[in-house]
Design an enzyme around this catalytic site. Structure first.
Site, PDB file in Angstrom:
ATOM      1  N   CYS A  68       0.247   0.392 -28.363  1.00  0.00           N
ATOM      2  CA  CYS A  68       0.929  -0.123 -26.643  1.00  0.00           C
ATOM      3  C   CYS A  68       0.671   0.543 -25.727  1.00  0.00           C
ATOM      4  O   CYS A  68       0.290   1.650 -25.535  1.00  0.00           O
ATOM      5  CB  CYS A  68       1.974   0.966 -27.711  1.00  0.00           C
ATOM      6  SG  CYS A  68       3.111   0.617 -26.622  1.00  0.00           S
ATOM      7  N   CYS A 113       1.206  -5.265 -21.780  1.00  0.00           N
ATOM      8  CA  CYS A 113       2.008  -4.762 -23.051  1.00  0.00           C
ATOM      9  C   CYS A 113       1.958  -5.430 -23.923  1.00  0.00           C
ATOM     10  O   CYS A 113       1.578  -6.902 -23.665  1.00  0.00           O
ATOM     11  CB  CYS A 113       3.800  -5.275 -22.647  1.00  0.00           C
ATOM     12  SG  CYS A 113       4.709  -4.680 -24.051  1.00  0.00           S
TER      13      CYS A 113
HETATM   14  N1  DGL Z   1       4.791  -3.046 -26.530  1.00  0.00           N
HETATM   15  C1  DGL Z   1       4.597  -2.021 -25.797  1.00  0.00           C
HETATM   16  C2  DGL Z   1       3.409  -1.983 -24.460  1.00  0.00           C
HETATM   17  O1  DGL Z   1       1.996  -2.394 -24.773  1.00  0.00           O
HETATM   18  C3  DGL Z   1       5.799  -1.648 -25.698  1.00  0.00           C
HETATM   19  C4  DGL Z   1       7.620  -2.472 -25.526  1.00  0.00           C
HETATM   20  C5  DGL Z   1       8.346  -1.579 -25.175  1.00  0.00           C
HETATM   21  O2  DGL Z   1       8.638  -1.085 -23.916  1.00  0.00           O
HETATM   22  O3  DGL Z   1       8.645  -0.893 -26.149  1.00  0.00           O
HETATM   23  O4  DGL Z   1       3.817  -1.586 -23.567  1.00  0.00           O
END
Ligand code: DGL
Length: 261
Positions: free
Chosen positions: A70, A180
């Site tokens: 993430c 993301c």
């Molecule tokens: N999947 C997450 C990232 O790579 C973020 C998603 C969210 O906003 O929770 O930043």
């Protein structure tokens, strides 16, 4: 011992999906913080607390490394988690350097969550690379909600992306960075809206290379048909229901399709 992959939601499955191909003999834990997703539009302090809570839980599960799959959680908390906990912690950041290494000095559009785009980490990366003049940043928070609802191709998704992409003259761009992990599900929908000269770049491979380096692992050179062993958690609840496991498989099937785009 297992390798843990953690995301605010199901975005991190895109990194796990790649890891299962490279390291088919490893056992994995996948933790999606479904009670708290999205992270990217919340205050940084709140996200720091979510991440710490997840780390404490993961450390009860006999894991040998934690991959923060993430970009948002990495931007907010990875430095602090490394200070607090003594195991290999591999973070993710938008693959801007990779885009420039691959495609040279043409413009790069970096897409990510608002926290990542406004965070100090990405700005110091751009400054370190000395590329502020060719890098543009675009927050796409609604894609996280669409992905969580398994809505990847509807008119609502296409209209949102078309509107967000409108200001850019894509003929000048070499690439779009998927900063993301939730955005990997939308490569086909984005492809329809972008000219062919714009290539997708994500941080999955770089993150896994770092994982393998830290744990002294070599990638497998045989494709195995057997499924990797994965324990899934939605927040601290182990996923066992047929419906939820089926829903995870829908995401993994979609990632199979997105892999070669
Ligand atoms: N999947 C997450 C990232 O790579 C973020 C998603 C969210 O906003 O929770 O930043």
């Amino acid at each position: 011992m297992k390798i843990a992959f953690f995301d605010s939601g199901i975005g991190g499955l895109s990194v796990l999906h790649h890891a299962m191909k490279l390291l088919p003999d490893e056992e994995f834990v996948f933790f999606a913080d479904e009670d708290n997703v999205p992270y990217g539009t919340k205050p940084r302090e709140m996200v720091m607390n979510f991440v710490d809570d997840v780390f404490r839980f993961l450390l009860t599960l006999d894991v040998k490394a934690i991959v923060v799959a993430c970009n948002t959680a990495t931007s907010v908390a990875v430095r602090e988690m490394r200070r607090r906990y003594d195991l290999p912690i591999i973070g993710m950041e938008p693959a801007i350097k990779r885009a420039i290494d691959l495609y040279g000095d043409r413009r790069v559009l970096v897409t990510a969550t608002p926290i990542t785009i406004n965070g100090e980490k990405i700005h110091s990366l751009i400054d370190r690379l000395g590329k502020r003049d060719i890098v543009d940043l675009l927050a796409l928070p609604r894609l996280v909600d669409f992905a969580e609802r398994q809505d990847f191709t509807s008119n609502a998704v296409t209209d949102y992306l078309r509107e967000q992409f409108r200001p850019y003259c894509f003929e000048e761009y070499s690439s779009l960075v998927l900063g993301c992990t939730h955005f990997n599900y939308f490569k086909d929908t984005m492809r329809e809206l972008l000219p062919d000269n714009v290539k997708f770049v994500d941080g999955n491979e770089g993150t896994l290379r770092e994982l393998m380096r830290r744990l002294n692992l070599l990638p497998s050179n045989v494709t195995k048909n057997q499924k990797s062993k994965v324990e899934y958690y939605f927040s601290k609840r182990k996923v066992t229901s047929v419906e939820e496991l089926h829903s995870i498989n829908i995401y993994l099937d979609r990632l199979d399709k997105m892999f070669s785009i």
